[in-house]
Motif scaffolding. Sequence first.
Motif, PDB file in Angstrom:
ATOM      1  N   UNK A 108       0.826  -1.210   0.000  1.00 16.05           N
ATOM      2  CA  UNK A 108       0.000   0.000   0.000  1.00 16.05           C
ATOM      3  C   UNK A 108       0.859   1.258   0.000  1.00 16.05           C
ATOM      4  N   UNK A 109       2.008   1.208   0.693  1.00 14.95           N
ATOM      5  CA  UNK A 109       2.870   2.378   0.824  1.00 14.95           C
ATOM      6  C   UNK A 109       3.969   2.435  -0.231  1.00 14.95           C
ATOM      7  N   UNK A 110       3.771   1.700  -1.323  1.00 15.85           N
ATOM      8  CA  UNK A 110       4.666   1.845  -2.469  1.00 15.85           C
ATOM      9  C   UNK A 110       5.822   0.885  -2.526  1.00 15.85           C
ATOM     10  N   UNK A 111       5.887  -0.093  -1.631  1.00 13.84           N
ATOM     11  CA  UNK A 111       6.970  -1.071  -1.701  1.00 13.84           C
ATOM     12  C   UNK A 111       6.738  -2.020  -2.880  1.00 13.84           C
ATOM     13  N   UNK A 112       7.822  -2.468  -3.472  1.00 16.38           N
ATOM     14  CA  UNK A 112       7.729  -3.357  -4.630  1.00 16.38           C
ATOM     15  C   UNK A 112       8.394  -4.691  -4.315  1.00 16.38           C
ATOM     16  N   UNK A 113       8.106  -5.675  -5.133  1.00 15.46           N
ATOM     17  CA  UNK A 113       8.677  -7.027  -4.995  1.00 15.46           C
ATOM     18  C   UNK A 113       8.536  -7.550  -3.568  1.00 15.46           C
ATOM     19  N   UNK A 114       7.351  -7.334  -2.997  1.00 10.05           N
ATOM     20  CA  UNK A 114       7.098  -7.750  -1.617  1.00 10.05           C
ATOM     21  C   UNK A 114       6.777  -9.245  -1.594  1.00 10.05           C
ATOM     22  N   UNK A 132      10.220   2.531  -2.045  1.00 11.92           N
ATOM     23  CA  UNK A 132      10.083   3.245  -3.313  1.00 11.92           C
ATOM     24  C   UNK A 132      11.410   3.816  -3.799  1.00 11.92           C
ATOM     25  N   UNK A 133      12.359   4.069  -2.879  1.00 16.93           N
ATOM     26  CA  UNK A 133      13.667   4.605  -3.289  1.00 16.93           C
ATOM     27  C   UNK A 133      14.695   3.509  -3.572  1.00 16.93           C
ATOM     28  N   UNK A 134      14.249   2.254  -3.538  1.00 11.80           N
ATOM     29  CA  UNK A 134      15.127   1.144  -3.903  1.00 11.80           C
ATOM     30  C   UNK A 134      15.795   0.435  -2.741  1.00 11.80           C
ATOM     31  N   UNK A 135      15.660   0.937  -1.524  1.00 10.05           N
ATOM     32  CA  UNK A 135      16.288   0.272  -0.388  1.00 10.05           C
ATOM     33  C   UNK A 135      15.579  -1.048  -0.075  1.00 10.05           C
ATOM     34  N   UNK A 211       7.105   5.304   5.669  1.00  7.56           N
ATOM     35  CA  UNK A 211       8.324   6.115   5.735  1.00  7.56           C
ATOM     36  C   UNK A 211       8.193   7.281   6.709  1.00  7.56           C
ATOM     37  N   UNK A 212       6.971   7.607   7.138  1.00  5.10           N
ATOM     38  CA  UNK A 212       6.806   8.611   8.196  1.00  5.10           C
ATOM     39  C   UNK A 212       6.955   7.973   9.576  1.00  5.10           C
ATOM     40  N   UNK A 213       6.800   6.662   9.659  1.00  5.22           N
ATOM     41  CA  UNK A 213       6.923   5.955  10.934  1.00  5.22           C
ATOM     42  C   UNK A 213       8.349   5.512  11.220  1.00  5.22           C
ATOM     43  N   UNK A 214       9.118   5.282  10.166  1.00  2.00           N
ATOM     44  CA  UNK A 214      10.487   4.791  10.354  1.00  2.00           C
ATOM     45  C   UNK A 214      11.308   5.686  11.282  1.00  2.00           C
ATOM     46  N   UNK A 215      11.282   7.021  11.121  1.00  2.00           N
ATOM     47  CA  UNK A 215      12.099   7.851  12.016  1.00  2.00           C
ATOM     48  C   UNK A 215      11.637   7.842  13.473  1.00  2.00           C
ATOM     49  N   UNK A 223      12.095   5.415  23.480  1.00  4.61           N
ATOM     50  CA  UNK A 223      13.191   6.144  22.873  1.00  4.61           C
ATOM     51  C   UNK A 223      12.938   6.556  21.452  1.00  4.61           C
ATOM     52  N   UNK A 224      13.893   7.270  20.910  1.00  6.99           N
ATOM     53  CA  UNK A 224      13.835   7.708  19.521  1.00  6.99           C
ATOM     54  C   UNK A 224      15.187   7.429  18.874  1.00  6.99           C
ATOM     55  N   UNK A 225      15.205   7.535  17.589  1.00  5.80           N
ATOM     56  CA  UNK A 225      16.463   7.411  16.865  1.00  5.80           C
ATOM     57  C   UNK A 225      16.505   8.482  15.809  1.00  5.80           C
ATOM     58  N   UNK A 226      17.667   8.679  15.230  1.00  5.86           N
ATOM     59  CA  UNK A 226      17.788   9.675  14.160  1.00  5.86           C
ATOM     60  C   UNK A 226      17.093   9.140  12.913  1.00  5.86           C
ATOM     61  N   UNK A 227      16.541  10.012  12.064  1.00  2.00           N
ATOM     62  CA  UNK A 227      15.913   9.575  10.820  1.00  2.00           C
ATOM     63  C   UNK A 227      16.924   8.930   9.896  1.00  2.00           C
ATOM     64  N   UNK A 228      16.446   7.990   9.073  1.00  2.00           N
ATOM     65  CA  UNK A 228      17.322   7.428   8.050  1.00  2.00           C
ATOM     66  C   UNK A 228      17.664   8.467   7.019  1.00  2.00           C
ATOM     67  N   UNK A 229      18.880   8.422   6.486  1.00  2.00           N
ATOM     68  CA  UNK A 229      19.297   9.378   5.454  1.00  2.00           C
ATOM     69  C   UNK A 229      18.603   9.038   4.141  1.00  2.00           C
TER      70      UNK A 229
END
Length: 229
Positions: A108-114, A132-135, A211-215, A223-229
């Motif tokens: 639903x959120x744009x992932x491919x080859x799931x 969606x960015x290939x990761x 991708x809004x939940x990942x950060x 806790x929190x973590x830094x956003x992915x680059x």
Amino acid sequence: MAARRRRRCLKKRTRRQLQVWGAVVVAVAAVWVVGHWAAVWPVLVAVFAVAVVGGVGWGLWRARRLAVSQDRTWRAQEEARERELTMTEVDALSWQEFERHVADLCRRDGCTRVVVSGKSGDLGADVIGYLSDGRKLVVQCKKYAPARSVSSQEMQRFVGTARPEHGADVALFVTTCRTFTKAALGLAVRQDIVALHRDLLGAWVKGAHLETLIPLNGAGGGGRRRPLD
């Protein structure tokens, strides 16, 4: 005793002097105001008007701030209630259905080859796909009771396979329980594992983009973590 008496007399005399000087100052001020009333009264009116407007403005600001705070609290409670209602449906799924549901959310959120690969010997890769960015995305799914916590040992096993075995760019540990233990979440943050507990999963199910939940990585669960680059 004599010294104490002198101090009391001195205090009384000083107090009387202050009262006299105060009365003199007030009288002089009153005489001056009467003599310059034509110039003084507009200033007094202006000061009074400013005080009234300021008081009304402060009251309105305070009322608005209270209303906004109450509205935010109500919205947060409603969102939490709606997430929990949605999670009731998720709780009714079997662990296999839960893995397929997570895969559908990724699509639903744009992932491919799931691909749903959850089976014995999958080494923690229940769902694999590409953002969606290939990761490359590798997801570990744990269908647990809400009151349970994900342990440090479970997180260690996923850390040991997500990147070394599966080459994950983004490693996602998704669970239906409310919390990760402090040790598990600390390990997730250090090893760049995204920890999605029940509340964040509920937001995902309700429509929040992955991708809004990942950060947020476990926000509200320790806790929190830094956003992915």
